[in-house]
Structures are given as C-alpha cells and as structure tokens.
Design an enzyme around this catalytic site. Structure first.
Site, short mmCIF file in Angstrom:
data_model
loop_
_atom_site.label_atom_id
_atom_site.label_comp_id
_atom_site.label_asym_id
_atom_site.label_seq_id
_atom_site.Cartn_x
_atom_site.Cartn_y
_atom_site.Cartn_z
N MET A 1 -6.24 4.96 -1.36
CA MET A 1 -5.69 3.37 -3.11
C MET A 1 -7.35 4.16 -3.53
SD MET A 1 -4.08 0.60 -3.18
CE MET A 1 -4.23 -0.44 -1.96
N HIS B 1 -13.31 5.51 5.25
CA HIS B 1 -12.05 7.07 4.79
C HIS B 1 -12.62 8.32 4.95
CE1 HIS B 1 -11.77 3.10 1.47
NE2 HIS B 1 -9.90 3.78 1.86
N GLY C 1 -5.70 4.71 8.34
CA GLY C 1 -6.99 3.85 9.42
C GLY C 1 -5.93 2.66 9.94
N LYS D 1 -7.28 0.08 11.31
CA LYS D 1 -7.79 -1.50 10.06
C LYS D 1 -6.46 -2.31 9.61
CE LYS D 1 -9.84 -2.87 6.84
NZ LYS D 1 -8.90 -3.67 6.15
O1 PAF Z 1 -3.79 1.79 3.02
C1 PAF Z 1 -3.58 2.12 1.46
O2 PAF Z 1 -4.64 2.39 1.02
C2 PAF Z 1 -2.39 2.46 0.66
O3 PAF Z 1 -1.91 1.47 1.49
C3 PAF Z 1 -1.90 3.94 0.23
C4 PAF Z 1 -1.45 4.02 2.29
C5 PAF Z 1 -2.31 4.13 0.37
C6 PAF Z 1 -0.58 3.63 0.18
O4 PAF Z 1 -0.97 3.04 -1.87
#
Ligand code: PAF
Length: 282
Positions: free
Chosen positions: A30, A37, A149, A151
C-alpha cells in the site's frame, strides 16, 4: 523502472515478458515503502526475472472509522526507493481501475474462520478486503510467486489458505519481520507514533518475546501468559487489543501440545494500531 496506472497496459507488458520466458514476481503493497518492503522486493528478485510492486491503498480493507484518508501516500519517494532497488515495474492504479463496478456490489473473497479472529475481531471486514484485492492483483499480474511480510502474520496465513483453497497458481513466499534497533517492527503506521511514545513502543515486541521465552521454558498456562503480556503493555502506557498464543497454521488458540506456535499481539498508541508476532517450534 516502468510505471503503470492501467490494468491493460500492465498486462500487455507482462504478456511480452512472459512470451520471452520471464518469471514474474509480485510484491503487493500500500506504499509508504520502507526497508521491510524493499527486502520483499529483493526476495522476489532472487526468484524471478521481472518484479512488479503494486502500490494501492485499498479502501475495501479499511473500516469506516479507520485511517484510509490519512494513510501515508508517498508515491514519488516510493518510486525512488523501488528504482534504487532495481525493481522492474510499479503498478499504481486508480480505485476505478481495481473496482470498475464500485465497491458496494463487489464480488468478495472470504476465508472463513481465520478472518474473524485476532485482528479480524477488531477490524470487521478487513481481511475480506485484503483477500479480495489480493485475488484481483493475482489475476491482473498472474505472477509465479508473490511475496508478503511475516509482520502481517494473520494476513499471510489467510492468503496462503486462500491460495490453497482456490487452487490459485501462485507460490506465496514470506519475508521476515524487519525491526528497528530496539525491536519495533517496521511499519508504515510507525509514522503515527509520537516522539514521546516512541521509546516505549517496542513494549509490544518485548511482551511477545517474554511470552515466547516462558513457553520455551515449559510454561503452558497460556491464559495467564496472555493476561500478563497485556498487563505489561498497559503498564507501558498503551491499550492492548489482544495477545494470543495460537496454532501457527490455523490461528486458533494453541493447544498445550501444539508444536508450532505463534504469539500474536496488537496494541493502540494514541494514533496508531501496531501489530507484531513471534513464532516458536517445540
Ligand atoms: O499488507 C498490505 O500492505 C496490504 O494488506 C496488501 C497485501 C497490499 C493488500 O492491500
């Protein structure tokens, strides 16, 4: 790095890559990217020829009183980080691209039993939003593998279950929790922690670590351990949501003889809801 805002143009590019025999990996995010990330991108790169990172703040997984509108959106900086990490493609769609028929009547993907416990109990509909958007991303990108992740342990377990239940042709790989020096798990929501709260914010991690150590030492009074961990969080000045000792696969409360156990927890700071988890094998 190529940027795509539309499903069609992304799919055309991926079709060319696929016809050249390239293996495609997906890292759904997101945005507001940080080191954890980028570690997921690196894992995808180790297995694939072409890595797509999606950046989409999915309103369907936010409750009405949650932080969708103030969720940090940092697209320019995110692109710079992805470029520096040699990511191949970023997919950054508008909402209408992902939900062409709107959200109200949207077809949903639900993983029963695992979606209503733990974070799902305090965030009703959250995991339905996650599994729905992740299914869409899997269908759009059709990756060989996708990286998530640890987390977000419950999210990972639910996605694995969805892939298994629906025979989705994608391999799910996990990336370890990346932590700050004091143990606080990296999260986009850490930006909501105030400077005054920050030194105490690692108490969630510490409390879970204490529970894990107690279990390793043979303590099987799980109810008492959960209660004591929540008390520690309260003493640090935060409001615990839950601390639960669970079976690592089913996420049901662990039985005394379960061998693979995950201790999961969530707590509220003034403006953030933080989650963390630690696993152990017996
Ligand atoms: O973990 C996230 O950032 C969100 O839940 C995801 C997997 C991108 C789905 O919107």
């Amino acid at each position: 790095m190529k940027t795509f805002h539309h499903v069609r143009s992304l799919q055309a590019e991926l079709a060319t890559a696929r016809s050249r025999g390239k293996r495609i990996g997906l890292v759904p995010t997101m945005g507001n990217l940080h080191a954890a990330h980028i570690a997921l991108v690196n894992i995808a790169q180790a297995h694939c020829d072409v890595v797509v990172t999606s950046i989409f703040v999915n309103r369907l997984q936010f409750g009405l009183n949650e932080d969708w509108d103030c969720y940090p959106r940092t697209f320019e900086q995110d692109c710079q980080k992805l470029q520096d990490a040699n990511c191949d493609m970023v997919f950054h769609p508008e909402e209408v691209e992902i939900y062409p028929n709107g959200m109200d009547q949207q077809t949903r993907v639900v993983v029963p039993s695992m979606a209503d416990v733990l974070c799902g109990a305090s965030r009703p509909g959250h995991f339905e939003g996650v599994t729905t958007v992740v299914s869409k991303l899997f269908n759009i990108v059709q990756p060989e593998l996708a990286v998530f992740g640890v987390k977000d342990y419950q999210q990972l377990a639910i996605i694995r279950r969805m892939v298994e239940d629906l025979h989705l042709p994608v391999r799910v790989i996990s990336g370890e929790v990346v932590r700050e020096e004091d143990g606080l798990a990296m999260s986009s929501r850490n930006s909501f922690i105030t400077p005054e709260e920050r030194p105490r914010a690692c108490e969630l991690y510490r409390a879970l670590g204490w529970v894990r150590e107690e279990i390793v030492q043979g303590n099987t009074d799980f109810t008492a351990l959960q209660g004591a961990a929540k008390a520690r969080i309260r003493e640090a000045g935060f409001r615990p949501d839950y601390v639960s000792i669970c079976n690592s696969t089913t996420l049901q409360l662990a039985a005394v003889d379960d061998r693979q156990i995950t201790v999961l927890g969530a707590m509220y700071t003034g403006a953030a809801r933080l989650i963390d988890n630690l696993s152990l094998q017996r």
